[in-house]
Design an enzyme around this catalytic site. Structure first.
Site, mmCIF file in Angstrom:
data_model
loop_
_atom_site.group_PDB
_atom_site.id
_atom_site.type_symbol
_atom_site.label_atom_id
_atom_site.label_comp_id
_atom_site.label_asym_id
_atom_site.label_seq_id
_atom_site.Cartn_x
_atom_site.Cartn_y
_atom_site.Cartn_z
ATOM 1 N N LYS A 188 0.595 7.527 3.670
ATOM 2 C CA LYS A 188 0.309 6.129 3.975
ATOM 3 C C LYS A 188 -0.474 5.977 5.277
ATOM 4 C CE LYS A 188 4.460 4.665 1.553
ATOM 5 N NZ LYS A 188 5.794 4.043 1.646
ATOM 6 N N ARG A 198 16.412 -0.283 -1.495
ATOM 7 C CA ARG A 198 15.271 -0.937 -2.143
ATOM 8 C C ARG A 198 15.599 -1.331 -3.576
ATOM 9 N NH1 ARG A 198 12.739 1.796 1.245
ATOM 10 N NH2 ARG A 198 10.580 1.346 1.742
ATOM 11 N N PRO A 220 0.788 -1.224 0.000
ATOM 12 C CA PRO A 220 0.000 0.000 0.000
ATOM 13 C C PRO A 220 0.823 1.278 0.000
ATOM 14 C CG PRO A 220 -0.390 -1.349 1.980
ATOM 15 C CD PRO A 220 0.773 -1.912 1.285
ATOM 16 N N GLU A 221 0.735 2.037 -1.075
ATOM 17 C CA GLU A 221 1.280 3.384 -1.135
ATOM 18 C C GLU A 221 0.092 4.343 -1.188
ATOM 19 O OE1 GLU A 221 4.387 3.622 -4.110
ATOM 20 O OE2 GLU A 221 4.974 1.567 -3.756
#
Length: 292
Positions: free
Chosen positions: A78, A273, A21-22
């Site tokens: 978020k 990342r 979820p962004e």
DNA sequence: TACTCTGTTGAATA
DNA sequence: TTATTCAACAGAGT
């Protein structure tokens, strides 16, 4: 079911690869509890002692929430905030694997259904296997302090090019990829959005935040606004796929290619990342080349 | 079976 | 002060 259709119900995960979820996904999940707005909480079931409730006293939540009415919800980056009557608030962060959904009444929570708010005719369910998310309970007339202190939302008027530029200068040594993932400056941006933004802005993810020209910075700001707005419209509404031509579709596998000219996309860990970029659209910054 | 990989946040460390 | 690394966790894939 028609041929070629996957079996998906209304609140099921997306058809594309990101389940994390962004900004836009959070907005989607926030709305999943909309059927419960105006409804009274009749009972609460939760997994006390779980990491997901860190910092919150679950016994007061169990004591006060039953009898309260869900009045309103908001998303900011978020973060989500659910407001109840009796001056009660529930902050929700989905982490990597959190989801919100509605289940039929009489719902029996599974192993990862850490919070269930039972209403007449339905149950509001929070599920999070990995518990990187967080549930925060708050009592008081005003919104919780952590909510009041959130940085300007990327789609709001207060997120100006100047505000963004100042943030990049403060973190001038950070690779742009890492800067974009920094929630204090870009609330709601996650891994796929950061890659999408850098590709559209034609900036190499390793470019130092303080290294880009005024002009490039302004372009970057425009792209941030565009990607956030579009993602909210497309994904935030019903979890639809972004259109063909978006970078998001190409960045998941080692076989991904640039939507502009089909260049194979290299991948590396940048800012901690997995990052994909197009070497043709996003050339390595000159200063880096000299240093190495 | 055992190992790797996934990606968010915040604490610890430099 | 800011940048970097890593633990927290569970499951899917190899």
């Amino acid at each position: 079911m028609p041929t070629g259709q996957t079996k998906l119900d209304a609140a099921s995960p997306p058809s594309y690869s990101s389940t994390v979820p962004e900004l836009a996904e959070v907005e989607f999940y926030r709305k999943q509890w909309n059927p419960g707005l105006g409804g009274k909480i009749r009972a609460v079931a939760l997994h006390s002692g779980k990491r997901i409730f860190r910092g919150s006293d679950t016994s007061t939540l169990e004591k006060f929430l039953p009898g309260a009415t869900l009045q309103k919800s908001e998303a900011h980056g978020k973060q989500m905030l659910f407001r109840f009557s009796k001056q009660l608030w529930l902050g929700v962060h989905l982490g990597m694997t959190g989801t919100l959904r509605v289940a039929p009444s009489g719902f029996q929570p599974g192993k990862h259904d850490h919070l269930v708010l039972h209403q007449r005719g339905r149950a509001l369910v929070f599920n999070d296997p990995r518990q990187f998310g967080r549930l925060r309970f708050h009592q008081g007339l005003d919104v919780p302090g952590w909510w009041a202190k959130l940085p300007p939302a990327l789609t709001s008027d207060s997120f100006t090019a100047a505000v963004m530029g100042k943030f990049l200068q403060r973190h001038r040594q950070l690779p742009l990829k890492a800067a974009l993932l920094h929630q204090a400056g870009f609330p709601g941006i996650g891994n796929w959005m950061a890659d999408e933004i850098l590709w559209r802005g034609r900036l190499h993810p390793r470019t130092r935040a303080g290294e880009i020209s005024e002009k490039k910075s302004r372009e970057l700001w425009r792209v941030v606004r565009f990607v956030c707005r579009e993602a909210c419209k497309i994904i935030g509404r019903d979890f639809s796929d972004p259109p063909r031509g978006w970078f998001i579709h190409e960045r998941w596998t080692a076989k991904g290619r640039c939507p502009r000219h089909r260049e194979l996309l290299p991948r590396a860990t940048i800012g901690g990342r997995t990052t994909a970029w197009c070497p043709k659209c996003q050339p390595e910054p000159v200063s880096r080349l000299r240093r190495s």
